[in-house]
Design an enzyme around this catalytic site. Structure first.
Site, mmCIF file in Angstrom:
data_model
loop_
_atom_site.group_PDB
_atom_site.id
_atom_site.type_symbol
_atom_site.label_atom_id
_atom_site.label_comp_id
_atom_site.label_asym_id
_atom_site.label_seq_id
_atom_site.Cartn_x
_atom_site.Cartn_y
_atom_site.Cartn_z
ATOM 1 N N SER A 141 0.958 -7.310 4.592
ATOM 2 C CA SER A 141 1.329 -6.108 5.342
ATOM 3 C C SER A 141 2.526 -6.405 6.240
ATOM 4 O O SER A 141 3.572 -6.840 5.745
ATOM 5 C CB SER A 141 0.121 -5.594 6.119
ATOM 6 O OG SER A 141 0.347 -4.297 6.594
ATOM 7 N N GLU A 236 -1.598 2.049 -3.163
ATOM 8 C CA GLU A 236 -1.060 2.034 -1.800
ATOM 9 C C GLU A 236 0.075 3.038 -1.621
ATOM 10 O O GLU A 236 0.926 3.188 -2.503
ATOM 11 C CB GLU A 236 -0.484 0.651 -1.469
ATOM 12 C CG GLU A 236 -1.470 -0.483 -1.468
ATOM 13 C CD GLU A 236 -0.848 -1.748 -0.905
ATOM 14 O OE1 GLU A 236 -0.199 -1.655 0.170
ATOM 15 O OE2 GLU A 236 -1.004 -2.812 -1.506
ATOM 16 N N HIS A 266 -4.500 -1.529 -0.125
ATOM 17 C CA HIS A 266 -3.670 -2.382 0.707
ATOM 18 C C HIS A 266 -4.394 -3.701 1.016
ATOM 19 O O HIS A 266 -5.556 -3.712 1.404
ATOM 20 C CB HIS A 266 -3.371 -1.630 2.010
ATOM 21 C CG HIS A 266 -2.412 -2.288 2.926
ATOM 22 N ND1 HIS A 266 -1.082 -2.445 2.623
ATOM 23 C CD2 HIS A 266 -2.577 -2.811 4.171
ATOM 24 C CE1 HIS A 266 -0.471 -3.038 3.630
ATOM 25 N NE2 HIS A 266 -1.354 -3.278 4.578
#
Length: 312
Positions: A141, A236, A266
């Site tokens: 991320s 995602e 994710h």
């Protein structure tokens, strides 16, 4: 179709969305992340006095190769404790040590505090005698973004660049311009355009620029970077972030590979040790990074992920 085990990741994100208006309780957030991942056997964790970090030391790991591991959490949460087990799975599979580091979080600390902290950790590894050619940077991320922006900051400071980078589910576009925000709107269990822009506001502060290359590496010069391996879930809204990062690296002449895992959420790799898709992804990363660190090749298993992107 996603495995039953991987549905725990979707449930985690659905619960996070339901509570997204609440203040972040760091300890509860860490626990919520960590329960997704099994504890890998044969791994020791050692504290680091000089840094807010933990050494992950798999038994029989190469002592002169290291993964610098940067956690996600939207720049407002996450820590070495939330992510240590996932990175331990990766370090064990690759047969190397890992340094999992903390960095200062928003809203108390805004940009460029995180990238300055991760660059300091990279400098520390060099100072410990690790050759840049024996270091790979990885992160999930926003940690995936830091895996790239840390290199931009390091180059500004005249430091040698690491051998390779492995960002997964990278969050790089804080203007949230990707079309996957629309096409995957009903598939992503947590993220949506307004949420990402809200996180960006907290991270950047009132005077921050979402197009600063140390925020969004799509605006940076990636020329001369080592090979990059990107993984992303097919469900995602950040799918286009990964695609755009791969395209920017390719345009800069960087060797890049992008794997898109269908039906995955994710940072689905957090289910390492439980979900076959997460274990497959970890094995792919480990097999990919070893030769870039000067170690013998491994034969990765293929449990069904689909490589839809760039392989060079």
């Amino acid at each position: 179709m996603a495995s039953k085990q991987s549905e725990a990741v979707r449930a985690h994100w659905a619960a996070a969305r339901a509570g997204s208006q609440s203040a972040v309780d760091q300890e509860a957030s860490d626990h919520g992340w960590a329960v997704l991942t099994t504890e890998p056997p044969g791994v020791d964790y050692l504290s680091v006095e000089e840094l807010p970090a933990v050494w992950v030391v798999p038994h029989d790991a190469a002592s002169d190769r290291v993964l610098l591991c940067l956690h996600g959490g939207g720049f407002i949460s996450g820590s070495m404790y939330s992510h240590r087990k996932m990175f331990a799975h990766l370090a064990k599979a690759a047969g190397v040590r890992a340094l999992v580091v903390d960095y200062r979080l928003a809203p108390a600390h805004t940009h460029p505090a995180p990238v300055d902290d991760t660059t300091a950790a990279y400098q520390w590894l060099l100072d410990q005698g690790f050759a840049a050619t024996r270091i790979a940077i990885t992160g999930d991320s926003v940690g995936g973004a830091l895996a790239i922006t840390t290199q931009l900051r390091a180059r500004e400071r005249g430091l040698p660049l690491p051998a390779a980078a492995m960002p997964f589910s990278p969050a790089v576009d804080f203007e949230a311009t990707g079309t996957s925000y629309d096409t995957n709107r009903d598939r992503d269990a947590f993220f949506h355009r307004d949420l990402v822009r809200g996180l960006a506001g907290m991270f950047l502060g009132p005077d921050g620029d979402p197009r600063d290359p140390l925020v969004n590496p799509l605006y940076g010069d990636l020329t001369g970077f080592g090979p990059i391996y990107i993984q992303v879930g097919g469900d995602e809204v950040l799918l286009d972030d990964a695609r755009q990062l791969a395209a920017a690296a390719e345009k800069a002449g960087v060797e890049v590979r992008l794997d898109v895992f269908p039906d995955m959420q994710h940072t689905f790799q957090m289910a390492a040790g439980r979900a076959p898709e997460a274990d497959d992804a970890i094995e792919r990363m480990a097999a990919w990074v070893r030769p870039h660190l000067g170690l013998p090749d491994l034969e990765p298993t293929d449990l069904g992920a689909t490589d839809l992107g760039l392989t060079h």
